[in-house]
Design a protein around this motif. Structure first.
Motif: not given
Length: 536
Positions: A51-59, A460-461, A463-481
């Motif tokens: 989630g930090l530096i992987g291909p789909h990570g933050i950096l 909805g990456d 690897d990045v979502l796993l950096l959090f304790a949970g995902n409030p949008f389990p059925h798909g990513p939100p429209r706005q962040v």
């Protein structure tokens, strides 16, 4: 033939055959603890590195290394020494982490210490060199420096036991203690020379337990002690770092006294704040202040018998004469090892001494030996808490499908829920949570991880979502962040008794641009932040 004075001095400093014989047990303990610290570093990366530096990570490391190569060409291999130049995908990252974990455990088990230290160093350096903002910590440099010096301190062989016949050279022992001293003394210098008035008026620790990166519940209780306690510990910190730390190079009894002062001090820091493996490493470095005679009395009986058995007189076996070419080759290899050890350890000492001198006065010393080692992070300048933060700010990510109802992405370690007690996580290092604390003290324009995290959440990456304790949008990513910023304070004892809360907080506003994912997948800016940027 009598050996010449320079050659004799060289062997006295760098040759294990002429080394002091009173640090076998402290060395053995230090290497075991160092292995555990390496393990904690790699263990924490296993859950975060993608989630930090992987291909789909933050950096992504691949993007960073490609940009580096386009700018510097083949010289970039030196500027960023990492195995990720070859493959840099998720599998390569996990291989590096698991190789480091296995090597660190084998180091704890005393299997081929030098080889395992080399593997740990290369694997950890490979991450640090490619992790960009996620490895800009002094603790990473401390571990790389200690791990590199330990390769010269450790005994050779696959199963060296206590290393009776492979004693630590005086120079390697000195450099381990030298690193320990510099961590204290340079941090004290940074506090005095940094100009922060809180250190001069002894208020630096009045809100220290509340405003640090990851407080603990013990820190909550210490925060509410009287000002006199905080002023006394401020004076004690300066006295310890600028004065008492020099006891490390005095007589045996004073060195042991120094260890007995520093150890409870570091334990107090560990319990009151989560500074990852930093304080554990400082404790480990201090073990070399002790000697066999002191430590032996505290060893378990099994280890004591094992150690004393190595000291028993053994019949001397006549050396088997080999062919002359083999004897000559062995002598040449021994001389080469001595030369490499002398050059590298002297080089490290010069570079670290120069860094220390430049903190005090910019003398015109040669800079090339210092800059040449910078990419390897084995000669560092330390300056912990030169300036104290004057407030606690927390960045929070929120998502929405309609722009009206915003759901919170929960963190694993950062303060967020006011009713949740701050935990003790060290030596585990949550680098994402840690970086968000630094980001909260500056502008989002200076912190690329904020907007990149928003983009990852919109995609909805996983690897990045796993950096959090949970995902409030389990059925798909939100429209706005969006990313909002809060200011936090410890509750008072009265507030905690009445409300059961550890924190109280106030919403300051939107910290970074609010992003929206359009129907065609494009990500656009929906709203620019208007919140005032917090200052230190």
């Amino acid at each position: 033939m009598k050996e010449r004075a320079p050659a004799s001095a060289l062997r006295w400093l760098f040759d294990s055959e002429r080394a002091a014989a009173d640090r076998l047990i402290p060395r053995w303990i230090f290497l075991r603890v160092l292995g555990l610290i390496y393990y904690s570093a790699f263990f924490s990366l296993v859950f975060q590195v993608r989630g930090l530096i992987g291909p789909h990570g933050i950096l992504p490391a691949s993007e960073y290394l490609q940009a580096l190569f386009e700018r510097f060409g083949h010289a970039s291999y030196w500027y960023a020494p990492t195995l990720l130049w070859f493959p840099s995908g998720s599998r390569a990252l996990m291989v590096i982490c698991w190789a480091g974990m296995i090597a660190s455990l084998l180091l704890v088990l005393n299997f081929w210490p030098r080889g395992m230290l080399a593997i740990c160093f290369v694997c950890f350096l490979s991450f640090v060199s490619a992790a960009q903002d996620f490895s800009a910590y002094q603790s990473d440099g401390m571990l790389l420096e200690a791990g590199f010096i330990a390769m010269f301190l450790a005994p050779g062989g696959f199963r060296p036991g206590w290393g009776e016949d492979r004693r630590p050279s005086r120079a390697s022992v000195f450099l381990v203690v030298w690193e320990c001293l510099r961590i204290y003394f340079e941090s004290g210098l940074a506090k005095v020379l940094g100009g922060d008035p809180q250190w001069r008026n002894f208020t630096a620790l009045d809100e220290y337990y509340q405003n640090g990166p990851l407080p603990t519940w013990i820190g909550w209780h210490m925060q509410h002690l009287p000002h006199g306690f905080h002023a006394a510990t401020t004076v004690g910190t300066l006295a310890l770092e600028l004065g008492l730390a020099w006891m490390m190079f005095l007589s045996r009894r004073i060195r042991i006294l120094c260890f007995l002062i520093l150890t409870p001090w570091q334990i107090g820091i560990i319990l009151s704040a989560n500074y990852t493996f930093l304080n554990y490493l400082v404790l480990a470095l201090g073990i070399l202040l002790l000697d066999d005679r002191f430590v032996l009395r505290y060893l378990p009986s099994f280890w004591m018998k094992s150690y004393l058995a190595t000291k028993e007189a053994k019949p001397l076996s006549a050396p088997k004469p080999g062919p002359p070419w083999r004897q000559k080759l062995a002598a040449q290899i021994s001389a080469l090892k001595l030369a490499v050890s002398a050059v590298m350890l002297s080089w490290i000492f010069y570079a670290t001494l120069a860094e220390l001198i430049w903190m005090i006065r910019p003398l015109p010393l040669p800079t090339t030996p210092v800059s040449a080692l910078e990419p390897f992070r084995i000669t560092n300048r330390y300056g912990l808490f030169a300036r104290m933060t004057r407030g606690r700010y927390e960045i929070e990510f929120q998502g929405s499908d309609d722009g009206q109802t915003w759901l919170v992405y929960p963190f694993r370690f950062k303060p967020q829920d006011p009713s949740k007690a701050p935990g003790i996580y060290a030596p585990y290092q949550p680098r994402f949570d840690w970086n968000l604390w630094f980001a909260s003290l500056s502008s989002w324009r200076q912190e690329p991880i904020i907007v990149r995290t928003e983009q990852s959440l919109l995609r909805g990456d996983t690897d990045v979502l796993l950096l959090f304790a949970g995902n409030p949008f389990p059925h798909g990513p939100p429209r706005q962040v969006r990313a909002v910023i809060w200011q936090y304070w410890f509750t008072t004892p009265a507030e905690k008794r009445a409300q059961g809360l550890w924190w109280r907080r106030q919403l300051l506003g939107v910290y970074a641009p609010t992003l929206e994912r359009e129907a065609d997948g494009r990500i656009v800016v929906l709203e620019w932040p208007t919140a005032m940027e917090p200052k230190e």
